[in-house]
Design a protein around this motif. Structure first.
Motif, PDB file in Angstrom:
ATOM      1  N   VAL A  17       0.843  -1.196   0.000  1.00 61.57           N
ATOM      2  CA  VAL A  17       0.000   0.000   0.000  1.00 61.57           C
ATOM      3  C   VAL A  17       0.883   1.254   0.000  1.00 61.57           C
ATOM      4  CG1 VAL A  17      -1.664   1.339   1.387  1.00 61.57           C
ATOM      5  CG2 VAL A  17      -1.986  -1.109   1.088  1.00 61.57           C
ATOM      6  N   LEU A  20       2.269   1.795  -3.416  1.00 58.52           N
ATOM      7  CA  LEU A  20       1.195   2.314  -4.275  1.00 58.52           C
ATOM      8  C   LEU A  20       1.021   3.815  -4.046  1.00 58.52           C
ATOM      9  CD1 LEU A  20      -1.267   1.447  -6.174  1.00 58.52           C
ATOM     10  CD2 LEU A  20      -2.614   1.542  -4.091  1.00 58.52           C
ATOM     11  N   LEU A  21       1.083   4.224  -2.788  1.00 52.67           N
ATOM     12  CA  LEU A  21       0.930   5.645  -2.467  1.00 52.67           C
ATOM     13  C   LEU A  21       2.079   6.468  -3.053  1.00 52.67           C
ATOM     14  CD1 LEU A  21      -0.319   5.464   1.252  1.00 52.67           C
ATOM     15  CD2 LEU A  21      -1.654   6.030  -0.768  1.00 52.67           C
ATOM     16  N   MET A  38      -6.297  17.387  -3.102  1.00 45.14           N
ATOM     17  CA  MET A  38      -6.748  16.346  -2.174  1.00 45.14           C
ATOM     18  C   MET A  38      -5.875  15.094  -2.274  1.00 45.14           C
ATOM     19  SD  MET A  38     -10.520  14.832  -1.484  1.00 45.14           S
ATOM     20  CE  MET A  38     -10.414  13.453  -2.593  1.00 45.14           C
ATOM     21  N   ALA A  42      -4.041  13.407   0.858  1.00 47.00           N
ATOM     22  CA  ALA A  42      -4.344  12.016   1.224  1.00 47.00           C
ATOM     23  C   ALA A  42      -3.090  11.156   1.207  1.00 47.00           C
ATOM     24  CB  ALA A  42      -5.385  11.452   0.260  1.00 47.00           C
ATOM     25  N   VAL A  43      -2.216  11.389   0.213  1.00 50.89           N
ATOM     26  CA  VAL A  43      -1.006  10.565   0.106  1.00 50.89           C
ATOM     27  C   VAL A  43      -0.054  10.836   1.279  1.00 50.89           C
ATOM     28  CG1 VAL A  43       1.106  10.223  -1.234  1.00 50.89           C
ATOM     29  CG2 VAL A  43      -1.089  10.208  -2.377  1.00 50.89           C
ATOM     30  N   LEU A  45      -0.827  11.903   4.267  1.00 50.70           N
ATOM     31  CA  LEU A  45      -1.430  11.260   5.439  1.00 50.70           C
ATOM     32  C   LEU A  45      -1.251   9.742   5.359  1.00 50.70           C
ATOM     33  CD1 LEU A  45      -3.307  11.451   7.974  1.00 50.70           C
ATOM     34  CD2 LEU A  45      -5.236  11.245   6.424  1.00 50.70           C
ATOM     35  N   GLY A  46      -1.491   9.193   4.175  1.00 48.66           N
ATOM     36  CA  GLY A  46      -1.397   7.751   3.983  1.00 48.66           C
ATOM     37  C   GLY A  46       0.002   7.218   4.226  1.00 48.66           C
ATOM     38  N   LEU A  49       0.766   7.078   7.820  1.00 49.72           N
ATOM     39  CA  LEU A  49       0.043   5.977   8.471  1.00 49.72           C
ATOM     40  C   LEU A  49       0.659   4.614   8.130  1.00 49.72           C
ATOM     41  CD1 LEU A  49      -3.622   7.222   7.982  1.00 49.72           C
ATOM     42  CD2 LEU A  49      -2.412   6.981  10.141  1.00 49.72           C
ATOM     43  N   VAL A  50       1.147   4.466   6.888  1.00 54.27           N
ATOM     44  CA  VAL A  50       1.794   3.200   6.513  1.00 54.27           C
ATOM     45  C   VAL A  50       3.029   2.981   7.385  1.00 54.27           C
ATOM     46  CG1 VAL A  50       3.161   2.077   4.699  1.00 54.27           C
ATOM     47  CG2 VAL A  50       0.950   3.055   4.146  1.00 54.27           C
TER      48      VAL A  50
ATOM     49  N   ILE B 168      -8.129   4.175   8.884  1.00 55.42           N
ATOM     50  CA  ILE B 168      -7.926   5.468   8.207  1.00 55.42           C
ATOM     51  C   ILE B 168      -7.201   5.249   6.880  1.00 55.42           C
ATOM     52  CG2 ILE B 168      -6.992   7.805   8.439  1.00 55.42           C
ATOM     53  CD1 ILE B 168      -7.175   7.427  11.485  1.00 55.42           C
ATOM     54  N   LEU B 169      -6.279   4.289   6.865  1.00 53.78           N
ATOM     55  CA  LEU B 169      -5.580   3.990   5.602  1.00 53.78           C
ATOM     56  C   LEU B 169      -6.566   3.500   4.537  1.00 53.78           C
ATOM     57  CD1 LEU B 169      -2.173   2.277   6.406  1.00 53.78           C
ATOM     58  CD2 LEU B 169      -2.578   4.065   4.726  1.00 53.78           C
ATOM     59  N   VAL B 172      -8.170   6.467   3.159  1.00 53.53           N
ATOM     60  CA  VAL B 172      -7.255   7.175   2.243  1.00 53.53           C
ATOM     61  C   VAL B 172      -7.287   6.505   0.862  1.00 53.53           C
ATOM     62  CG1 VAL B 172      -4.797   7.574   1.761  1.00 53.53           C
ATOM     63  CG2 VAL B 172      -5.717   8.127   4.012  1.00 53.53           C
ATOM     64  N   LEU B 173      -7.241   5.166   0.850  1.00 54.94           N
ATOM     65  CA  LEU B 173      -7.288   4.443  -0.429  1.00 54.94           C
ATOM     66  C   LEU B 173      -8.594   4.743  -1.163  1.00 54.94           C
ATOM     67  CD1 LEU B 173      -5.835   0.925   0.488  1.00 54.94           C
ATOM     68  CD2 LEU B 173      -4.731   2.735  -0.802  1.00 54.94           C
ATOM     69  N   LEU B 175     -10.416   7.464  -0.912  1.00 56.91           N
ATOM     70  CA  LEU B 175     -10.355   8.837  -1.436  1.00 56.91           C
ATOM     71  C   LEU B 175      -9.604   8.869  -2.760  1.00 56.91           C
ATOM     72  CD1 LEU B 175      -9.623  11.061   1.709  1.00 56.91           C
ATOM     73  CD2 LEU B 175     -11.707  11.020   0.357  1.00 56.91           C
TER      74      LEU B 175
END
Lengths: 195, 498
Positions: A17, A20-21, A38, A42-43, A45-46, A49-50, B168-169, B172-173, B175
């Motif tokens: 994941v 991918l981001l 956006m 989102a990326v 933040l993502g 989180l990863v 949350i991930l 995000v995916l 979105l």
């Protein structure tokens, strides 16, 4: 325990994941701001989180390793992880709360690595893939009813029940999708090949 | 408001709309009675068909399905101890022992009556909420609406699994999936890689089918469900109905609690179910019979899981934040038909909300009567072997996927979504946030861009935004803080959760 073993499948999925981001970030970098505002948010933040997820997996795995028996074998026998909630659900008990399943459909299955479960997964995915290829090759009207009837028959159904399954699929396709929705069915690829 | 109520009634009283609503009620009940499917599977399958309907017919069909999904799901819970959907897990605890004692019919009578009354109370809560929602929603601007959507997504991510980061991930995916295709604001094609099929974006029905329906069916098939031993239904349906009426205050309390919990995005049937079971156990006299086949243990969760739907519709219709995965799918249909949730719906199209309430009421009554009257036959669905269910539903799902845009690319997207859904299921990544984010992605992006364009970055300092920002931070950090505090006090968090 190597780092790879410590991360396991969950870590590999989180890493995938993350990759991918990164790919999304590279692609979106060239977009104008109004199209990427956006995505970039989102990326970022993502990715954070990863990273956090990988740290959590590593920490949990490290703790489990510490708590494992002297011979280094994890407490869960043979490494098979059994879905305790699924078992409790099947047994008619309340889930233990550690794995809440909120407005998701209930987990009715073991998600562990038992051999029969894996074999079942391979079997049903093969059928699914065959159905998709069959649709492309010989069209919906032939492959979908045949898939229904054959699957039912080869998984323990009676002939009559299997034929009824195939017929129901044909009726649904013709009645709902052709009749009500005027679905334009694709031309089977085999006809192009023959031509 | 009275005019809108009459207009909504006139809409629903059309014979065509009633026919679609009854079809939805029957389809929803059939799928609910099949173990492991629930409302998301039929909604995903019918999504491509529903977008071709006019608004009243779509409301009838979709709310007919969604409104009854928590009624017939008691069949497998009571008969074979396997929940029809996540909202009927607590019913097993007392329903299954009742069936083993030869009182399945009594349990059905109690469950369906409680479920019907609960759904009526839920619809009533939605009705009462309209005058409250209206001024609140009309006072919000784009910045507040963006923060609300963001908060809603976070809530679902945090609450939907007990795994905050994964939740949350997943959002995000979702979105990012929502951004695929042509961007209306800049005319830029995003993540299309030269494939014209992707210009229109990825259809939600494919995500719903791939991420939810297919992995569930694969799991049922892989497990190779054995046919459960048949249980005699016995008699006593009327006794069950009497039990529910006798425990009217329990029904009322649990329905009210269910409606209230339903308003919070991310609180699904599972939580509402167990909270109300616990509430029932804590507040009734002689609770020691709970767990041994006490009919009150059936009444409490059943009255709440149906009333939850009325509450879940409040954020769905007022703010466009779906209270559940099923409502996320329905919301996408409403948007594609031309009904946008929020201010315009609450000021100009109140008749739509009334029509929804009438369909929910119709669903509650018809589904309960249907399930009580046809229990003997509907119960047979719970015993269907996987060799029949799996090919039927997969076959229909694949055809429905193709109907998303009549392209074979739909099947490729379905396959990819199914693989992702299976991996998420296997590694316990919650899937509802992904689906909800796909629905909300477009709105979130629009609100964000409008906020930045109009206020630049000063929108972050608006009072409403700051309040919502505090809620966002609290949503994110409260569960972690709570866990830390519990650990510091020397209490085993797992024991607390149990």
């Amino acid at each position: 325990m190597t780092i790879l073993k410590r991360f396991g499948g969950d870590g590999a999925f989180a890493t995938a994941v993350g990759l991918l981001l990164v790919a999304v970030l590279v692609e979106a970098w060239s977009y104008p701001l109004r199209a990427s505002i956006m995505i970039l948010g989102a990326v970022v933040l993502g990715l954070a989180l990863v990273l956090l997820q990988l740290i959590l997996i590593f920490r949990t795995s490290y703790r489990q390793e510490k708590q494992s028996e002297p011979n280094g074998k994890p407490r869960e026998e043979d490494g098979a992880s059994v879905d305790s909630d699924a078992d409790s659900t099947l047994a008619g008990q309340a889930p233990n709360g550690s794995q809440k399943m909120i407005y998701d459909t209930p987990q009715l299955t073991r998600t562990g690595t038992s051999r029969s479960y894996l074999a079942g997964m391979v079997d049903v995915w093969s059928w699914f893939l065959s159905l998709l290829v069959g649709i492309w090759l010989i069209g919906f009207h032939v492959s979908v009813p045949i898939f229904g009837a054959l699957y039912a028959k080869l998984h323990g159904g009676r002939w009559l029940a299997s034929i009824i399954v195939g017929l129901i699929l044909l009726v649904v396709m013709e009645g709902v999708f052709s009749g009500l929705m005027n679905t334009p069915w694709p031309r089977p690829a085999i006809l192009d090949i023959v031509d | 408001m009275f005019d809108f109520a009459l207009e909504g009634l006139a809409t629903v009283l059309d014979i065509r709309v009633i026919a679609y609503a009854l079809s939805g009620i029957v389809i929803g009940s059939v799928f609910a009675a099949i173990p492991g499917t629930g409302a998301v599977v039929p909604l995903s399958i019918l999504l491509p068909f529903a977008v071709t309907l006019d608004l009243p017919a779509a409301i009838g069909l979709l709310f007919g399905i969604a409104g009854v999904s928590n009624t017939a799901n008691s069949f497998p819970s009571i008969l074979i101890s396997v929940p029809g959907s996540s909202g009927s897990q607590a019913t097993i605890v007392d329903g299954y022992p009742m069936a083993q004692q030869g009182q399945a019919a009594r349990a059905f009578g109690a469950a369906f009556t409680a479920s019907g009354i609960g759904a009526l109370i839920g619809a009533g809560v939605l009705l009462v909420a309209i005058p409250v929602m209206r001024p609140l929603v009309l006072s919000l601007g784009s910045p507040e609406l963006f923060m609300l959507v963001f908060w809603g997504l976070l809530m679902v991510g945090v609450l939907s699994s007990g795994a905050t980061v994964k939740g949350i991930l997943a959002a995000v995916l979702g979105l990012l999936v929502a951004t695929v295709g042509m961007d209306d604001k800049s005319a830029v094609t995003r993540f299309t890689f030269g494939v014209p099929y992707l210009w229109d974006g990825i259809k939600l029905s494919l995500i719903g089918l791939g991420v939810f329906a297919v992995p569930e069916l694969m799991a049922v098939a892989a497990r190779g469900t054995a046919i459960a031993e048949r249980t005699s239904l016995g008699s006593g349906t009327v006794d069950g109905i009497r039990d529910t009426i006798r425990n009217w205050f329990l029904v009322l309390r649990c329905s009210a609690l269910g409606s209230f919990l339903g308003i919070i995005p991310g609180i699904g049937g599972n939580i509402v179910d167990w909270v109300n079971y616990a509430h029932g156990k804590q507040t009734v006299r002689k609770p020691e019979f709970f767990g041994r086949g006490d009919v009150r243990g059936v009444i409490a969760p059943e009255s709440s899981n149906s009333s939850k739907d009325g509450g879940a519709l409040i954020p769905t219709l007022a703010f466009g934040i779906p209270g559940s995965t099923g409502y996320a799918l329905i919301l996408s249909v409403l948007i594609s038909i031309g009904v946008s949730p929020g201010p315009s719906l609450l000021s100009e199209r109140l008749d739509v909300i009334f029509a929804i309430i009438y369909v929910l009421v119709l669903g509650a009554v018809v589904a309960s009567v249907l399930c009580i009257g046809l229990a003997k036959w509907v119960a047979e669905l719970a015993y269907l072997p996987y060799s029949t269910i799996v090919p039927l539903v997969i076959g229909i799902a694949v055809v429905a996927a193709y109907a998303a845009s009549f392209s074979l690319w739909d099947l490729v997207v379905l396959f990819i979504a199914a693989v992702v859904g299976m991996l998420m299921k296997h590694f316990r990544w919650p899937r509802p946030p992904l689906v909800l984010a796909v629905v909300l992605g477009g709105q979130a992006e629009q609100y964000l861009w409008l906020s930045v364009q109009r206020y630049e970055f000063s929108w972050l300092l608006r009072p409403g935004v700051l309040i919502l920002l505090v809620l966002v931070v609290a949503t994110l950090f409260y569960p972690m803080l709570n866990q830390r505090l519990t650990q510091r006090r020397g209490v085993n968090p797992e024991a607390v959760k149990q």
